[in-house]
Structures are given as C-alpha cells and as structure tokens.
Design a protein around this motif. Sequence first.
Motif, PDB file in Angstrom:
ATOM      1  N   SER A   1       0.877  -1.178  -0.050  1.00 60.45           N
ATOM      2  CA  SER A   1       0.042  -0.158   0.075  1.00 60.45           C
ATOM      3  C   SER A   1       0.851   1.203  -0.164  1.00 60.45           C
ATOM      4  CB  SER A   1      -0.953   0.021   1.213  1.00 60.45           C
ATOM      5  OG  SER A   1       0.010  -0.069   2.385  1.00 60.45           O
ATOM      6  N   ARG A   2       2.497   1.133  -0.187  1.00 59.82           N
ATOM      7  CA  ARG A   2       3.012   2.297  -0.146  1.00 59.82           C
ATOM      8  C   ARG A   2       3.488   2.631  -1.424  1.00 59.82           C
ATOM      9  NH1 ARG A   2       5.965   1.451   4.477  1.00 59.82           N
ATOM     10  NH2 ARG A   2       6.871   3.807   4.161  1.00 59.82           N
ATOM     11  N   PRO A   3       3.586   3.781  -1.762  1.00 60.06           N
ATOM     12  CA  PRO A   3       4.126   4.565  -2.948  1.00 60.06           C
ATOM     13  C   PRO A   3       5.424   3.827  -3.328  1.00 60.06           C
ATOM     14  CG  PRO A   3       3.520   6.560  -1.620  1.00 60.06           C
ATOM     15  CD  PRO A   3       3.726   5.109  -0.377  1.00 60.06           C
ATOM     16  N   VAL A   4       5.755   3.863  -4.735  1.00 56.40           N
ATOM     17  CA  VAL A   4       7.030   3.481  -5.223  1.00 56.40           C
ATOM     18  C   VAL A   4       7.753   4.615  -5.883  1.00 56.40           C
ATOM     19  CG1 VAL A   4       7.841   1.554  -6.828  1.00 56.40           C
ATOM     20  CG2 VAL A   4       5.829   1.163  -5.613  1.00 56.40           C
ATOM     21  N   LEU A   5       9.072   4.494  -5.533  1.00 61.66           N
ATOM     22  CA  LEU A   5       9.800   5.458  -6.359  1.00 61.66           C
ATOM     23  C   LEU A   5      10.846   4.528  -7.021  1.00 61.66           C
ATOM     24  CD1 LEU A   5      11.457   8.342  -6.645  1.00 61.66           C
ATOM     25  CD2 LEU A   5      12.918   7.520  -4.842  1.00 61.66           C
ATOM     26  N   ILE A   6      10.775   5.101  -8.390  1.00 60.83           N
ATOM     27  CA  ILE A   6      11.836   4.390  -9.317  1.00 60.83           C
ATOM     28  C   ILE A   6      12.736   5.300 -10.010  1.00 60.83           C
ATOM     29  CG2 ILE A   6      11.883   3.273 -11.909  1.00 60.83           C
ATOM     30  CD1 ILE A   6       8.903   2.034 -11.196  1.00 60.83           C
ATOM     31  N   TYR A   7      13.998   5.077  -9.742  1.00 62.33           N
ATOM     32  CA  TYR A   7      15.116   5.946  -9.993  1.00 62.33           C
ATOM     33  C   TYR A   7      16.261   5.481 -10.863  1.00 62.33           C
ATOM     34  CZ  TYR A   7      17.665   4.168  -5.953  1.00 62.33           C
ATOM     35  OH  TYR A   7      18.511   3.395  -5.340  1.00 62.33           O
ATOM     36  N   GLY A   8      17.032   6.421 -11.657  1.00 64.97           N
ATOM     37  CA  GLY A   8      18.131   5.878 -12.291  1.00 64.97           C
ATOM     38  C   GLY A   8      18.443   6.770 -13.449  1.00 64.97           C
ATOM     39  N   PRO A   9      19.604   6.434 -14.348  1.00 60.57           N
ATOM     40  CA  PRO A   9      19.948   7.403 -15.400  1.00 60.57           C
ATOM     41  C   PRO A   9      18.802   7.492 -16.420  1.00 60.57           C
ATOM     42  CG  PRO A   9      21.584   5.793 -14.896  1.00 60.57           C
ATOM     43  CD  PRO A   9      20.406   5.342 -13.992  1.00 60.57           C
ATOM     44  N   PRO A  10      18.818   8.531 -17.115  1.00 63.51           N
ATOM     45  CA  PRO A  10      17.963   8.720 -18.165  1.00 63.51           C
ATOM     46  C   PRO A  10      18.121   7.534 -19.408  1.00 63.51           C
ATOM     47  CG  PRO A  10      19.097  10.462 -17.697  1.00 63.51           C
ATOM     48  CD  PRO A  10      19.818   9.772 -17.038  1.00 63.51           C
ATOM     49  N   GLY A  11      16.962   6.962 -19.949  1.00 60.55           N
ATOM     50  CA  GLY A  11      17.042   6.151 -21.083  1.00 60.55           C
ATOM     51  C   GLY A  11      16.863   4.537 -20.370  1.00 60.55           C
TER      52      GLY A  11
ATOM     53  N   LEU B   1       3.102   5.998  -8.180  1.00 59.38           N
ATOM     54  CA  LEU B   1       4.538   5.751  -8.903  1.00 59.38           C
ATOM     55  C   LEU B   1       5.230   7.060  -8.971  1.00 59.38           C
ATOM     56  CD1 LEU B   1       3.814   2.854 -11.699  1.00 59.38           C
ATOM     57  CD2 LEU B   1       4.362   2.662  -9.357  1.00 59.38           C
ATOM     58  N   PHE B   2       6.444   7.265  -8.429  1.00 60.65           N
ATOM     59  CA  PHE B   2       7.449   8.444  -8.683  1.00 60.65           C
ATOM     60  C   PHE B   2       8.468   7.702  -9.543  1.00 60.65           C
ATOM     61  CE2 PHE B   2       5.346   9.284  -4.669  1.00 60.65           C
ATOM     62  CZ  PHE B   2       4.649  10.520  -5.004  1.00 60.65           C
ATOM     63  N   SER B   3       8.860   8.327 -10.626  1.00 61.22           N
ATOM     64  CA  SER B   3      10.106   8.313 -11.571  1.00 61.22           C
ATOM     65  C   SER B   3      10.816   9.586 -11.574  1.00 61.22           C
ATOM     66  CB  SER B   3       9.571   7.809 -12.871  1.00 61.22           C
ATOM     67  OG  SER B   3      10.627   7.731 -13.708  1.00 61.22           O
TER      68      SER B   3
ATOM     69  N   VAL C   1      14.406  15.034  -1.777  1.00 60.98           N
ATOM     70  CA  VAL C   1      13.633  14.901  -0.275  1.00 60.98           C
ATOM     71  C   VAL C   1      14.533  14.380   0.664  1.00 60.98           C
ATOM     72  CG1 VAL C   1      11.277  14.878  -1.206  1.00 60.98           C
ATOM     73  CG2 VAL C   1      12.628  12.637  -0.746  1.00 60.98           C
ATOM     74  N   ASP C   2      14.239  14.535   2.093  1.00 58.36           N
ATOM     75  CA  ASP C   2      15.024  14.285   2.999  1.00 58.36           C
ATOM     76  C   ASP C   2      14.813  12.815   3.597  1.00 58.36           C
ATOM     77  OD1 ASP C   2      12.899  14.170   4.603  1.00 58.36           O
ATOM     78  OD2 ASP C   2      13.125  16.000   5.366  1.00 58.36           O
ATOM     79  N   ASP C   3      15.486  12.004   4.510  1.00 60.56           N
ATOM     80  CA  ASP C   3      15.337  10.832   4.529  1.00 60.56           C
ATOM     81  C   ASP C   3      13.941  10.445   5.204  1.00 60.56           C
ATOM     82  OD1 ASP C   3      18.005  10.147   3.720  1.00 60.56           O
ATOM     83  OD2 ASP C   3      19.009  10.130   5.747  1.00 60.56           O
ATOM     84  N   ALA C   4      13.246  11.180   5.906  1.00 63.19           N
ATOM     85  CA  ALA C   4      12.039  10.904   6.408  1.00 63.19           C
ATOM     86  C   ALA C   4      11.052  10.859   5.324  1.00 63.19           C
ATOM     87  CB  ALA C   4      11.730  12.304   7.179  1.00 63.19           C
ATOM     88  N   PHE C   5      11.146  11.541   4.409  1.00 64.12           N
ATOM     89  CA  PHE C   5      10.328  11.330   3.015  1.00 64.12           C
ATOM     90  C   PHE C   5      10.546  10.032   2.467  1.00 64.12           C
ATOM     91  CE2 PHE C   5       9.252  16.068   3.351  1.00 64.12           C
ATOM     92  CZ  PHE C   5       8.040  15.937   3.732  1.00 64.12           C
ATOM     93  N   LEU C   6      11.925   9.747   2.413  1.00 62.05           N
ATOM     94  CA  LEU C   6      12.096   8.551   1.465  1.00 62.05           C
ATOM     95  C   LEU C   6      11.552   7.406   2.341  1.00 62.05           C
ATOM     96  CD1 LEU C   6      15.711   9.511   0.455  1.00 62.05           C
ATOM     97  CD2 LEU C   6      13.608   9.264  -1.099  1.00 62.05           C
ATOM     98  N   ARG C   7      11.742   7.357   3.570  1.00 57.26           N
ATOM     99  CA  ARG C   7      11.131   6.165   4.278  1.00 57.26           C
ATOM    100  C   ARG C   7       9.625   6.189   4.017  1.00 57.26           C
ATOM    101  NH1 ARG C   7      14.335   8.177   8.518  1.00 57.26           N
ATOM    102  NH2 ARG C   7      12.481   9.210   9.431  1.00 57.26           N
ATOM    103  N   ARG C   8       8.940   7.157   4.008  1.00 58.90           N
ATOM    104  CA  ARG C   8       7.592   7.005   3.653  1.00 58.90           C
ATOM    105  C   ARG C   8       7.205   6.523   2.314  1.00 58.90           C
ATOM    106  NH1 ARG C   8       7.095  12.155   6.850  1.00 58.90           N
ATOM    107  NH2 ARG C   8       5.770  11.706   8.535  1.00 58.90           N
ATOM    108  N   LEU C   9       8.064   6.611   1.301  1.00 64.22           N
ATOM    109  CA  LEU C   9       7.848   5.867   0.252  1.00 64.22           C
ATOM    110  C   LEU C   9       7.842   4.409   0.210  1.00 64.22           C
ATOM    111  CD1 LEU C   9      10.041   8.285  -2.359  1.00 64.22           C
ATOM    112  CD2 LEU C   9       7.599   8.143  -2.034  1.00 64.22           C
ATOM    113  N   GLY C  10       8.626   3.791   1.155  1.00 70.01           N
ATOM    114  CA  GLY C  10       8.597   2.508   1.024  1.00 70.01           C
ATOM    115  C   GLY C  10       9.657   1.565   0.172  1.00 70.01           C
ATOM    116  N   TYR C  11       9.328   1.762  -1.064  1.00 73.39           N
ATOM    117  CA  TYR C  11      10.006   0.964  -2.078  1.00 73.39           C
ATOM    118  C   TYR C  11      10.566   1.959  -2.948  1.00 73.39           C
ATOM    119  CZ  TYR C  11       7.601  -3.409  -1.038  1.00 73.39           C
ATOM    120  OH  TYR C  11       7.324  -4.450  -0.299  1.00 73.39           O
TER     121      TYR C  11
END
Length: 440
Positions: free
Chosen positions: A172-182, A333-335, A344-354
């Motif tokens: 039930s947590r938001p998902v952050l997907i990150y990495g280089p372009p492409g 989803l966040f990309s 964002v700071d670590d507190a927000f990153l913890r809320r993202l879960g994944y």
Amino acid sequence: MQKSNMDGVTHLHRGRQLVDDDVITIAPRPKTIADTGVAESVLYELMLKHLLGNGVLTKAELVAKMGITGGIIQQLLDSAKKQAWVENRQTTNDGQMRYALSHHGEEYGKQASAKSGYRGLTPVPLSQYTEVCKKQSSRNNSITFEMLKEGLSALVLPQQLLHKIGPALNSSRPVLIYGPPGTGKSYLCRNLNHTLGDSVLIPYAISIGNEVIQVYDPQLHHRVDKEEVENSLDLVKGHDPRWIKCKRPLRITGGELTAEMLEVQFDSHSRTYMAPIQLKANNGILLLDDLGRQRISAKQLFNRWIIPMEERRDFLALQSGEHFEIPFELILLFSTNLNPKELVDDAFLRRLGYKIHFDALAEPLYREIWYQECREKGLSCSEEMYQHLLVHYHQLHQKPLIPCYPRDLLGIMSDQISFLELEPEVTKELMAEAWSIYFV
C-alpha cells in the motif's frame, strides 16, 4: 467468479474483465428517486438544464442524457408539469411525447445553470463512490510473479527487477523508481496497467451535497462496454448507467504538474467542477514522471500527500470551503533521473517504502532488445555488425548499455535507409552516422 474476504466484502478478481453480474452487484440500477442517492432538487435542476440546453427532448433522450431510468424520468416530468415548469409538445413520428420548458421553467432552468453549469449524467453520491472504489481496489488481490511476467511479456527486463516491482505493487506504499535517463523507468510504468488487466467502474460524476464534480475523462478513461443507453428504459436489466465500465486508468503527469492540479478545480466561466488528477486515477495507476522537474517542488508534493500515502484517503474542498474525504485507492509511482536524496530528506524517503533502482543492462538483454528492434523496423543486422557496435562504440566511448539506445540508433538508421533508398541492412557507415547524430 468473485472472491470474498473475511469481513464479507466482495472483491473482484484481478486479471479479467468485469462481467454483468459483477457490475450489477456493486452498482445496481436505481429504480426510484431515493435509490439515486442524490437530492431530488439536484435531479429536477439537472433535467431542466438539459431541456434548457436542447429545447425539446423525448423521455428516451432524457434517459440517455441523465443516465437514470425512464420510470424516474417520468416521475420528474409529472412533478415538473404540476409546477408548470414543463410542457408537452407534439409527439414524434413514432409516437414519443416531446417535452419543453414553459416560460416559468425556463427562468428556473436559467437560475439552476447560474448556480452550476454541469449538464452530464446524474452524479452518484460520494458515499456510494467511496464504497465502490474500495471494492474495486487493485490491492484487494495480489499480483504474482507469473502475472507480472505475463503482463510485461512485451518488455525485456532483468528477472531481479521483476522480483522488486511485484511486491511493491502489492504493498500500500508509493514506489520510487530512479536511475539514469533511458533505462526504461517511464516505459515500464506506462505498461504496468497491462498487469492489472481488468476493468473497473468509473462514475461520470459525483455529488457533494448539491454540488457536482465531473470525474469521467474520455482522454483518460477508456470504455470497454458498448452498452446502448436506451437499455436504461428497462428497470430490470443492466447496471447503473451512471457508472462507466473502463480499463483501469493510467494517469501520467510530468513537468506540467502544479499544486492546483491536486485540488478540485472550479471553472468560473462554465461554473463546473473538475476532479483532481488523483481522483481521476483512483482504482488505477498515477505516475508522476520526471520527479523534480514539476512546477510544484517534490517537498511540497510529499507534504500535500503525507496523509493520502499513509492512510489511503485524501481531503478535498469545494469553492464554498466545504471539505470532504475521498478514497486514495491507486498505485502511486514516482520516476526520476535525479538522486532521490537531492529531492527530499530521509524522512520522506522512508514514507515511500519502495525505492527501485534502474541501471544499464547486461549484454545478453541489450542484445535481445537490439535484435527485437531490428525485427520491428524490418532491418537485418549481422553478428559482425552487432559486435562492431559493442567494441567500436560502446566500449571505445565508454557508453553503458542503456535500453533506449537500440530503439533510437536503429530509428536513425531506418530514417537514413528510407531517405537514401538503401537496402534495409545495418552497415558500418549507417552505424557511424547514427552514432554521430545521436550522441553529442
């Protein structure tokens, strides 16, 4: 088939279309004015606005425009005629009575239009929307590895990536997907609704007291049923026509996102309310692409959605200041191409879960994508040419094996072949030209 959980609430199986029994169960057709769940005054005003805008209408046409049964329409017409708001007009060639506003009804219709310009289907009450939305949540049934693999079968993805994405979608947590372009972040997100695969009911509009907010957006919500609205004359068959059977929505927003898009929007010219993006995306996927490039900062965005992300409910307000609660039943989803810690700071990153990192591919997967793109573009490429690409370009220029490169490089070669009327074959000359054009 349906699946019931321990608390007795009926949920729909993932991975198939809603069938008639499903939609009738969760959205039965209202048979009386009280069954609609909205104030009688709202129904009267909506009917008068339709007559004001169209001049003369039959009962069947009013049924189609309002999405309620002929029996309810007849009750409204009979009452309106008693109050001298509506008059009978000459029947149609097939014997259908036609109705129009009287002078008094026209004045009342104009007053109603001045309060609200909404002229769509009859809205569903907020309480019913909340109940149906929760029953249709994609999280009511878990995604398995095989389901995810099948849903994304058209994509070339590392197995370990699937093992991270699947559990994230089940949470039930938001998902952050990150990495280089492409590296395929956005491309993957845009295909995730194939994994969900089923259909849901979307209300054309919802009512908050006497106010109406339009939810259905034909550019976002893709219908899967072709049911004729004339069937609404039947009091027995079919589901509530105010609900439209659609594919699970996939709403994508990027750099254009503003704080205003997260709130109910009121158009002072048309005097109508439009739903915010998260309400339109309910029961589907909301992708905030290119996080960090929006007109609203990442910190402002996360501050706005702290409660929705944690409690799966959101709070909105009307122009009058009236506040109300809606479900937040979506996969968020966040990309981003940026370093998450710069956003964002670590507190927000913890809320993202994944947090799932995308990177360059291993050579076997890159090869698979290269030859897949060759087939799609009708190009032939020898093993010698492919090795030439790896050694004399990727290795020499220290370029990682990014998933978007085959599509882009072969696209340029295809354009060159078409322009110069060459054989559809990858050559050293074409490869050199494409590389020099693509990379700065």
